[in-house]
Design an enzyme around this catalytic site. Structure first.
Site, PDB file in Angstrom:
ATOM      1  N   VAL A  76       8.140 -25.581 -86.063  1.00 44.43           N
ATOM      2  CA  VAL A  76       7.347 -26.747 -85.649  1.00 44.43           C
ATOM      3  C   VAL A  76       7.360 -26.448 -83.980  1.00 44.43           C
ATOM      4  CG1 VAL A  76       7.447 -29.277 -85.404  1.00 44.43           C
ATOM      5  CG2 VAL A  76       8.281 -28.173 -87.454  1.00 44.43           C
ATOM      6  N   CYS A  77       8.062 -26.078 -83.478  1.00 48.58           N
ATOM      7  CA  CYS A  77       7.842 -25.800 -82.061  1.00 48.58           C
ATOM      8  C   CYS A  77       6.855 -24.872 -81.836  1.00 48.58           C
ATOM      9  CB  CYS A  77       9.055 -25.091 -81.413  1.00 48.58           C
ATOM     10  SG  CYS A  77      10.762 -26.111 -81.501  1.00 48.58           S
ATOM     11  N   ASP A  78       6.704 -23.873 -82.496  1.00 54.01           N
ATOM     12  CA  ASP A  78       5.548 -22.975 -82.370  1.00 54.01           C
ATOM     13  C   ASP A  78       4.311 -23.692 -82.455  1.00 54.01           C
ATOM     14  OD1 ASP A  78       3.531 -21.337 -83.837  1.00 54.01           O
ATOM     15  OD2 ASP A  78       4.811 -19.688 -83.055  1.00 54.01           O
TER      16      ASP A  78
END
Length: 171
Positions: free
Chosen positions: A64-66
């Site tokens: 999700v951060c990516d």
């Protein structure tokens, strides 16, 4: 003494404790010191006069951060006059490696690993994990907070459209 806030955010369906105050729309944005990928200090004051989207992620090396950082990188090309900062506790070297591999060139990745200056000022430090909780802040050119989202589940995406619209309106 650091403020502790409970029950606002979950990590893997478990409630966690956030350290630091809750930032609200209308607040003056607190200053902070984080590290650029080349280890130079970066503060909020360094971008004074610009509208800023601050995208906060636990670690660039997670799905999700990516995706969040890639999405804001894409949007940065369309948002003239808006600076996008992605802050995590990843080491600056890891951030630089990730950006190179992901082709990220419009978002500035910054590390809060050294002293959690940003995380404690903006109330996003997860006490139990020493990671930053997912959040998005939009700050206008006069350092006023115009948008805040503390994402309730760390594994959930933020409301990209609302943050982008807030940044456009702040210009």
């Amino acid at each position: 003494m650091t403020v502790e806030r409970h029950g606002i955010v979950t990590f893997k369906d478990q409630p966690v404790t956030l350290l630091g105050p809750e930032i609200k729309v209308g607040d003056k944005a607190p200053n902070f010191t984080v590290l650029a990928n080349n280890l130079t200090p970066v503060t909020l004051d360094d971008s004074k006069g610009s509208v800023r989207i601050i995208s906060v992620v636990p670690s660039l090396d997670t799905g999700v951060c990516d995706a969040q950082t890639r999405r804001f990188n894409e949007e940065a090309a369309k948002l003239e006059g808006v600076k996008i900062l992605t802050i995590s506790v990843d080491l600056p070297f890891a951030q630089a490696r990730w950006c190179g591999g992901a082709g990220i060139d419009k978002v500035q990745t910054l590390s809060d690993h050294r002293d959690l200056s940003f995380g404690l000022a903006y109330g996003v430090v997860i006490k139990e994990l020493r990671l930053l909780s997912r959040a998005v802040f939009v700050i206008d050119g006069s350092d006023n907070v115009v948008y805040v989202e503390y994402v309730p589940a760390v594994g959930q995406h933020p409301n990209y459209e609302a943050a982008i619209e807030a940044a456009k309106a702040a210009k």
